[in-house]
Motif scaffolding. Structure first.
Motif, short mmCIF file in Angstrom:
data_model
loop_
_atom_site.label_atom_id
_atom_site.label_comp_id
_atom_site.label_asym_id
_atom_site.label_seq_id
_atom_site.Cartn_x
_atom_site.Cartn_y
_atom_site.Cartn_z
N PRO A 36 -5.28 -1.57 -5.80
CA PRO A 36 -3.91 -0.88 -5.47
C PRO A 36 -3.88 0.29 -4.41
CG PRO A 36 -5.01 0.05 -7.49
CD PRO A 36 -5.75 -1.08 -6.92
N ARG A 39 -3.22 -1.69 -1.15
CA ARG A 39 -1.87 -2.33 -1.08
C ARG A 39 -0.81 -1.22 -1.17
NH1 ARG A 39 -1.11 -7.39 -1.98
NH2 ARG A 39 -2.69 -8.73 -2.69
N SER A 40 -1.09 0.20 -1.65
CA SER A 40 0.06 0.94 -1.73
C SER A 40 -0.29 2.14 -0.54
CB SER A 40 0.00 1.87 -2.87
OG SER A 40 -1.11 2.52 -3.13
N LYS A 41 -1.31 2.33 0.22
CA LYS A 41 -1.80 3.00 1.11
C LYS A 41 -2.27 2.68 2.38
CE LYS A 41 -1.00 6.04 -2.19
NZ LYS A 41 0.11 6.91 -2.26
N SER A 42 -2.13 1.58 2.47
CA SER A 42 -2.46 0.92 4.15
C SER A 42 -1.14 1.29 4.84
CB SER A 42 -2.50 -0.72 4.09
OG SER A 42 -3.66 -1.03 3.21
#
Length: 446
Positions: A36, A39-42
């Motif tokens: 996660p 997926r959320s912090k890139s």
């Protein structure tokens, strides 16, 4: 026998791999990366799977140094190749010599180009969850001068150059084990990786082929450190300098509200001008004062940053002290516990490295050159080098004094004595061959 032309060149060249990690990976058995955090912090620039991890290591020097220090602890240990236990056949010995020729020994350089860098990348799987290497094979002269089909180079590949897909099961559905695929350019489907062509080192989880990255757990400590530095710059700009206060007497009378608002606005403009201009003029009824910032308590920016750095050190070494971050003096018992925690992690990393090399490098080399029935040799990473050498030397001396046999190879490792090369002059405690030393026991050059 594999297609030699295919194995001699790079298949997973990252120059034409689509950086968008979702291309060609939707449904039909494809296994997405489960993180996660990725997926959320890139960020906008992190188009490929795993790019965030590489950026974290670049932007946070503490993370990179902790990862390298743990890897260096394993790479600095002696390594050797030997047949499996209880295997004394000539074929097993030949397989061990062939694999030792690949990875080198204390008296011989490895055949594989860039081996140490490749081994470090395998160990980096602890940080990234999974790392991939591509082997370039070619005809090469073996240890006895014969021609063998061997990997001559191991090349690091980014995570975004690969994908995993479930194999088809008996009912035609993709419910089987995950299979590694290497990705190509746009408009081209990923292809199954030929066995023996790629090495996939996986750590942290067996539930997914992508592993579990330690950097997932360290994202927020790294974020707080890097963003905390930016915040502190704003903090200094705001509180590091005195605050300008404009003082004026409040008006009275019927029109006092309008007059007070005008004086307050004029005072604020003058206070702002003091911070930017070299000279100002102000009315006699407005006075400027400087209020110094006063801090209370014992909280400091250094303590704030140290807390996150120690959290990273504990993740890599078990305790901050084993990462070299402890400032205070600790007890002997505490030092012993911290050292044992670090040794446990080093031993785990060494065992993982040996398993990857044996299964994904030695096995295809032995099967392609000597046959599938020849036992695969073992890679021994001597973790005893990380322990107390003086204590082990005392144990060897006690064993010899008590008449207990000690393996010569172990004796040499404990005392750091290399194996002599063929024809190399050596020192020995043998009796003087000229007879000038009747009592014997002296060291003579032979």
């Amino acid at each position: 026998m594999p297609d030699r032309r295919q194995w001699q060149r790079e298949l997973a060249g990252d120059f034409d791999v689509p950086r968008d990690w979702t291309v060609g990976l939707q449904g039909d058995g494809w296994i997405p990366h489960p993180s996660p955090i990725l997926r959320s912090k890139s960020a906008d620039g992190d188009h490929g799977v795993g790019d965030l991890y590489r950026r974290m290591l670049v932007e946070d020097p503490d993370l990179e140094s902790f990862a390298e220090r743990r890897e260096d602890a394993v790479l600095g240990l002696p390594r050797r190749v030997e047949p499996p236990p209880d295997e004394t056949s000539e074929a097993a010995e030949e397989a061990a010599r062939l694999c030792e020729y690949l990875v080198g020994s204390e008296n011989q350089r490895p055949l594989i180009s860039g081996l140490e860098t490749a081994l470090r990348y395998i160990l980096r799987a602890k940080s990234l969850g999974v790392t991939h290497l591509e082997a370039l094979w070619d005809d090469a002269a073996g240890p006895a001068g014969a021609s063998w089909w061997l990997p001559v180079a191991l090349i690091e590949k980014p995570m975004s150059a690969f994908a995993y897909r479930r194999a088809e099961s008996g009912d035609g559905q993709r419910r089987g084990p995950a299979q590694l695929h290497y990705r190509r350019g746009f408009g081209k489907d990923p292809l199954p990786a030929p066995p023996g062509k790629f090495i996939a080192a996986r750590r942290g989880s067996t539930a997914t082929p992508w592993g579990k990255a330690l950097l997932d757990a360290l994202y927020w400590p790294s974020f707080m450190k890097t963003k905390g530095a930016q915040w502190y710059a704003v903090h200094l700009d705001k509180f590091g300098s005195p605050t300008v206060a404009a003082m004026f007497e409040r008006a009275s009378g019927a029109d006092k509200e309008r007059v007070n608002e005008e004086r307050q606005a004029a005072g604020l403009e003058l206070a702002k001008a003091v911070q930017h201009d070299f000279a100002i003029s102000l009315p006699a009824d407005i006075e400027l004062k400087f209020i110094e910032a006063v801090r209370g308590g014992n909280a400091t920016y250094q303590l704030f940053m140290d807390w996150w750095v120690k959290a990273q050190a504990r993740a890599y070494f078990g305790e901050a002290a084993t990462g070299g971050l402890r400032r205070e003096v600790g007890s002997y018992a505490s030092d012993e516990v911290n050292l044992q925690i670090a040794l446990d992690k080093i031993q785990g990393d060494a065992e993982h490295l040996a398993q990857v090399i044996e299964a994904q490098l030695f096995r295809p080399v032995v099967e392609l050159n000597l046959g599938p029935d020849v036992p695969v040799p073992r890679l021994i990473v001597d973790t005893s080098e990380a322990e107390d050498r003086a204590l082990r030397q005392e144990g060897v001396a006690r064993a010899l004094a008590d008449g207990v046999e000690v393996p010569l190879d172990y004796y040499r490792r404990v005392h750091q004595i290399p194996t002599p090369r063929a024809g190399e002059p050596v020192l020995s405690t043998a009796t003087d061959p000229t007879g000038d030393d009747p009592e014997g026991g002296n060291a003579w050059l032979r």
